[in-house]
Design a protein around this motif. Structure first.
Motif, PDB file in Angstrom:
ATOM      1  N   TYR A 203      -0.740 -23.665 -22.348  1.00 54.53           N
ATOM      2  CA  TYR A 203      -1.509 -24.074 -21.175  1.00 54.53           C
ATOM      3  C   TYR A 203      -0.736 -23.754 -19.897  1.00 54.53           C
ATOM      4  CZ  TYR A 203      -3.752 -27.172 -17.790  1.00 54.53           C
ATOM      5  OH  TYR A 203      -4.363 -27.666 -16.681  1.00 54.53           O
ATOM      6  N   MET A 204       0.577 -23.949 -19.930  1.00 55.38           N
ATOM      7  CA  MET A 204       1.401 -23.638 -18.758  1.00 55.38           C
ATOM      8  C   MET A 204       1.363 -22.142 -18.440  1.00 55.38           C
ATOM      9  SD  MET A 204       3.003 -26.431 -17.579  1.00 55.38           S
ATOM     10  CE  MET A 204       4.522 -25.860 -16.837  1.00 55.38           C
ATOM     11  N   TYR A 205       1.405 -21.309 -19.493  1.00 53.94           N
ATOM     12  CA  TYR A 205       1.520 -19.862 -19.317  1.00 53.94           C
ATOM     13  C   TYR A 205       0.168 -19.141 -19.304  1.00 53.94           C
ATOM     14  CZ  TYR A 205       6.580 -20.081 -20.197  1.00 53.94           C
ATOM     15  OH  TYR A 205       7.928 -20.337 -20.124  1.00 53.94           O
ATOM     16  N   SER A 206      -0.923 -19.848 -19.426  1.00 56.81           N
ATOM     17  CA  SER A 206      -2.241 -19.211 -19.509  1.00 56.81           C
ATOM     18  C   SER A 206      -2.470 -18.269 -18.328  1.00 56.81           C
ATOM     19  CB  SER A 206      -3.329 -20.282 -19.542  1.00 56.81           C
ATOM     20  OG  SER A 206      -4.615 -19.684 -19.550  1.00 56.81           O
ATOM     21  N   LEU A 207      -3.112 -17.140 -18.591  1.00 59.98           N
ATOM     22  CA  LEU A 207      -3.281 -16.110 -17.574  1.00 59.98           C
ATOM     23  C   LEU A 207      -4.204 -16.556 -16.445  1.00 59.98           C
ATOM     24  CD1 LEU A 207      -2.711 -13.159 -16.714  1.00 59.98           C
ATOM     25  CD2 LEU A 207      -4.714 -12.494 -18.059  1.00 59.98           C
ATOM     26  N   ASP A 208      -5.343 -17.150 -16.789  1.00 59.42           N
ATOM     27  CA  ASP A 208      -6.345 -17.497 -15.782  1.00 59.42           C
ATOM     28  C   ASP A 208      -6.209 -18.927 -15.266  1.00 59.42           C
ATOM     29  OD1 ASP A 208      -7.557 -14.965 -15.976  1.00 59.42           O
ATOM     30  OD2 ASP A 208      -8.619 -15.602 -17.785  1.00 59.42           O
ATOM     31  N   LEU A 209      -6.058 -19.883 -16.169  1.00 61.95           N
ATOM     32  CA  LEU A 209      -6.048 -21.293 -15.779  1.00 61.95           C
ATOM     33  C   LEU A 209      -4.691 -21.945 -15.989  1.00 61.95           C
ATOM     34  CD1 LEU A 209      -9.479 -22.302 -17.378  1.00 61.95           C
ATOM     35  CD2 LEU A 209      -9.029 -21.685 -14.991  1.00 61.95           C
TER      36      LEU A 209
ATOM     37  N   VAL B 288      -0.941 -23.420 -15.493  1.00 61.45           N
ATOM     38  CA  VAL B 288      -0.346 -24.215 -14.426  1.00 61.45           C
ATOM     39  C   VAL B 288       0.564 -23.357 -13.536  1.00 61.45           C
ATOM     40  CG1 VAL B 288       1.202 -26.147 -13.925  1.00 61.45           C
ATOM     41  CG2 VAL B 288      -0.469 -26.335 -15.778  1.00 61.45           C
ATOM     42  N   ILE B 289       1.378 -22.512 -14.160  1.00 60.07           N
ATOM     43  CA  ILE B 289       2.336 -21.709 -13.391  1.00 60.07           C
ATOM     44  C   ILE B 289       1.629 -20.717 -12.485  1.00 60.07           C
ATOM     45  CG2 ILE B 289       4.237 -20.060 -13.556  1.00 60.07           C
ATOM     46  CD1 ILE B 289       5.050 -21.389 -16.155  1.00 60.07           C
TER      47      ILE B 289
ATOM     48  N   LEU C   2      -0.036 -22.558  -9.582  1.00 62.45           N
ATOM     49  CA  LEU C   2       0.930 -22.957  -8.555  1.00 62.45           C
ATOM     50  C   LEU C   2       1.367 -21.756  -7.715  1.00 62.45           C
ATOM     51  CD1 LEU C   2       3.180 -25.490 -10.528  1.00 62.45           C
ATOM     52  CD2 LEU C   2       1.522 -26.003  -8.736  1.00 62.45           C
ATOM     53  N   LEU C   3       1.606 -20.622  -8.373  1.00 62.83           N
ATOM     54  CA  LEU C   3       2.004 -19.418  -7.645  1.00 62.83           C
ATOM     55  C   LEU C   3       0.876 -18.923  -6.738  1.00 62.83           C
ATOM     56  CD1 LEU C   3       3.949 -17.455 -10.435  1.00 62.83           C
ATOM     57  CD2 LEU C   3       4.916 -18.676  -8.471  1.00 62.83           C
ATOM     58  N   SER C   4      -0.358 -19.023  -7.222  1.00 67.71           N
ATOM     59  CA  SER C   4      -1.504 -18.618  -6.405  1.00 67.71           C
ATOM     60  C   SER C   4      -1.617 -19.495  -5.166  1.00 67.71           C
ATOM     61  CB  SER C   4      -2.796 -18.708  -7.231  1.00 67.71           C
ATOM     62  OG  SER C   4      -2.746 -17.835  -8.352  1.00 67.71           O
ATOM     63  N   THR C   5      -1.399 -20.793  -5.338  1.00 66.16           N
ATOM     64  CA  THR C   5      -1.443 -21.718  -4.199  1.00 66.16           C
ATOM     65  C   THR C   5      -0.308 -21.433  -3.225  1.00 66.16           C
ATOM     66  OG1 THR C   5      -2.387 -23.430  -5.636  1.00 66.16           O
ATOM     67  CG2 THR C   5      -1.443 -24.151  -3.541  1.00 66.16           C
ATOM     68  N   LEU C   6       0.856 -21.114  -3.762  1.00 65.56           N
ATOM     69  CA  LEU C   6       2.032 -20.866  -2.926  1.00 65.56           C
ATOM     70  C   LEU C   6       1.893 -19.597  -2.103  1.00 65.56           C
ATOM     71  CD1 LEU C   6       4.950 -21.747  -2.197  1.00 65.56           C
ATOM     72  CD2 LEU C   6       5.725 -20.356  -4.136  1.00 65.56           C
ATOM     73  N   PHE C   7       1.380 -18.515  -2.719  1.00 72.72           N
ATOM     74  CA  PHE C   7       1.301 -17.223  -2.037  1.00 72.72           C
ATOM     75  C   PHE C   7      -0.045 -16.991  -1.340  1.00 72.72           C
ATOM     76  CE2 PHE C   7       4.590 -16.390  -5.301  1.00 72.72           C
ATOM     77  CZ  PHE C   7       5.615 -16.005  -4.448  1.00 72.72           C
ATOM     78  N   GLY C   8      -0.985 -17.895  -1.542  1.00 71.64           N
ATOM     79  CA  GLY C   8      -2.276 -17.766  -0.870  1.00 71.64           C
ATOM     80  C   GLY C   8      -3.159 -16.676  -1.425  1.00 71.64           C
ATOM     81  N   ARG C   9      -2.883 -16.199  -2.612  1.00 74.25           N
ATOM     82  CA  ARG C   9      -3.706 -15.188  -3.281  1.00 74.25           C
ATOM     83  C   ARG C   9      -3.620 -15.403  -4.784  1.00 74.25           C
ATOM     84  NH1 ARG C   9      -0.394 -11.247  -5.372  1.00 74.25           N
ATOM     85  NH2 ARG C   9       1.754 -11.211  -4.567  1.00 74.25           N
ATOM     86  N   LYS C  10      -4.603 -14.849  -5.503  1.00 70.90           N
ATOM     87  CA  LYS C  10      -4.652 -15.080  -6.943  1.00 70.90           C
ATOM     88  C   LYS C  10      -3.531 -14.322  -7.645  1.00 70.90           C
ATOM     89  CE  LYS C  10      -7.849 -15.223 -10.852  1.00 70.90           C
ATOM     90  NZ  LYS C  10      -7.597 -16.663 -11.072  1.00 70.90           N
ATOM     91  N   VAL C  11      -2.729 -15.052  -8.400  1.00 67.62           N
ATOM     92  CA  VAL C  11      -1.619 -14.470  -9.162  1.00 67.62           C
ATOM     93  C   VAL C  11      -1.974 -14.522 -10.644  1.00 67.62           C
ATOM     94  CG1 VAL C  11       0.807 -14.671  -9.795  1.00 67.62           C
ATOM     95  CG2 VAL C  11       0.093 -15.139  -7.437  1.00 67.62           C
ATOM     96  N   GLU C  12      -1.931 -13.383 -11.301  1.00 61.34           N
ATOM     97  CA  GLU C  12      -2.231 -13.314 -12.736  1.00 61.34           C
ATOM     98  C   GLU C  12      -1.072 -12.621 -13.448  1.00 61.34           C
ATOM     99  OE1 GLU C  12      -5.987 -11.384 -13.130  1.00 61.34           O
ATOM    100  OE2 GLU C  12      -7.115 -13.232 -12.823  1.00 61.34           O
ATOM    101  N   ILE C  13      -0.111 -13.405 -13.878  1.00 58.53           N
ATOM    102  CA  ILE C  13       1.041 -12.874 -14.613  1.00 58.53           C
ATOM    103  C   ILE C  13       0.841 -13.188 -16.087  1.00 58.53           C
ATOM    104  CG2 ILE C  13       3.539 -12.981 -14.921  1.00 58.53           C
ATOM    105  CD1 ILE C  13       3.779 -13.872 -12.024  1.00 58.53           C
TER     106      ILE C  13
ATOM    107  N   PHE D  92      11.381 -14.054 -22.612  1.00 53.86           N
ATOM    108  CA  PHE D  92      12.042 -15.039 -21.752  1.00 53.86           C
ATOM    109  C   PHE D  92      11.158 -16.262 -21.520  1.00 53.86           C
ATOM    110  CE2 PHE D  92      14.341 -11.133 -20.835  1.00 53.86           C
ATOM    111  CZ  PHE D  92      15.654 -11.578 -20.927  1.00 53.86           C
ATOM    112  N   SER D  93       9.852 -16.084 -21.558  1.00 54.28           N
ATOM    113  CA  SER D  93       8.952 -17.231 -21.448  1.00 54.28           C
ATOM    114  C   SER D  93       9.138 -18.174 -22.626  1.00 54.28           C
ATOM    115  CB  SER D  93       7.496 -16.758 -21.384  1.00 54.28           C
ATOM    116  OG  SER D  93       7.273 -15.941 -20.260  1.00 54.28           O
ATOM    117  N   LEU D  94       9.271 -17.608 -23.821  1.00 53.69           N
ATOM    118  CA  LEU D  94       9.498 -18.422 -25.019  1.00 53.69           C
ATOM    119  C   LEU D  94      10.882 -19.067 -24.995  1.00 53.69           C
ATOM    120  CD1 LEU D  94       7.908 -16.124 -27.744  1.00 53.69           C
ATOM    121  CD2 LEU D  94       6.930 -18.163 -26.721  1.00 53.69           C
ATOM    122  N   ILE D  95      11.867 -18.348 -24.467  1.00 50.25           N
ATOM    123  CA  ILE D  95      13.220 -18.903 -24.356  1.00 50.25           C
ATOM    124  C   ILE D  95      13.215 -20.133 -23.449  1.00 50.25           C
ATOM    125  CG2 ILE D  95      15.522 -18.478 -23.396  1.00 50.25           C
ATOM    126  CD1 ILE D  95      15.248 -15.586 -24.421  1.00 50.25           C
ATOM    127  N   ILE D  96      12.449 -20.075 -22.357  1.00 49.60           N
ATOM    128  CA  ILE D  96      12.360 -21.212 -21.439  1.00 49.60           C
ATOM    129  C   ILE D  96      11.749 -22.420 -22.133  1.00 49.60           C
ATOM    130  CG2 ILE D  96      11.187 -22.061 -19.363  1.00 49.60           C
ATOM    131  CD1 ILE D  96      11.517 -19.233 -18.207  1.00 49.60           C
TER     132      ILE D  96
END
Length: 215
Positions: free
Chosen positions: A129-135, A137-138, A141-152, A163-167
């Motif tokens: 859920y944290m790493y989900s592409l569209d919905l 959390v991360i 938060l990045l989309s809110t911070l940068f003022g544009r839609k972020v899809e990582i 590295f995501s799994l390591i975290i």
């Protein structure tokens, strides 16, 4: 004589010991050593599990180490092993050192230890859920911070997914190392630490030259 009786008793104890460990040895042999030996044996054959094995020597190994997918998996495995050993251990050590003797250290202990009480399945659901592409959390938060839609694509892009799994693994395993280091810190006498402080060592120097070696 008493010596002979003692020798017989010792021999009987040894026999009992071997009898008691025999079931475990049999299980290790049947379920671990035998399959491992079979795998090594069949690695020198062309064998699909159904037809007759055909001996080809080290050809399988030659193909293996020229396979880009295998080499990528091997590199990812080394990265995983290295960072999943370093991050939880050193992270747990730093947390243990910095929360020790804090006013609300029990609260901090609970916060960092809580992830360890969560099952692996629940942890996977949380971080997916944290790493989900569209919905996720991360990304939200990045989309809110940068003022544009972020899809990582945290879980599909290479090598970002490793590295995501390591975290997420580090997040869950910090608590174990924190508790172990806190137990170790309580055994360190205060006199060397106080002596280092009196001699003018700062907190970092005291940790590196006194606390860490004694720990």
């Amino acid at each position: 004589s008493s010596t002979q009786k003692k020798m017989k008793r010792n021999a009987l104890d040894v026999l009992k010991s071997y009898i008691l460990i025999t079931p475990a040895l049999v299980m290790v042999g049947v379920f671990l050593l035998l399959p491992m030996t079979q795998n090594i044996y069949y690695s020198f054959f062309e064998y699909d599990g159904y037809s007759e094995p055909f001996f080809i020597g080290i050809e399988n190994y030659s193909e293996l180490f020229t396979d880009s997918d295998f080499l990528r998996s091997l590199i990812n495995t080394f990265i995983w092993v290295f960072f999943t050993l370093c991050f939880p251990v050193f992270g747990g050590l730093l947390i243990a050192v910095f929360i020790r003797n804090l006013k609300f250290q029990n609260l901090f202990k609970s916060v960092f230890y809580l992830p360890l009480t969560i099952s692996f399945v629940s942890t996977a659901v949380i971080w997916r859920y944290m790493y989900s592409l569209d919905l996720g959390v991360i990304n939200t938060l990045l989309s809110t911070l940068f003022g544009r839609k972020v899809e990582i694509a945290w879980l599909t892009d290479v090598p970002l997914n490793t590295f995501s799994l390591i975290i997420s693994w580090t997040w869950q395993q910090l608590g174990t190392n924190m508790v172990l280091f806190l137990m170790g810190l309580t055994t360190i006498p205060r006199s060397p630490v106080e002596a280092a402080t009196i001699d003018g060592a700062n907190r970092w120097q005291t940790f590196i030259h006194v606390t860490l070696p004694m720990l």
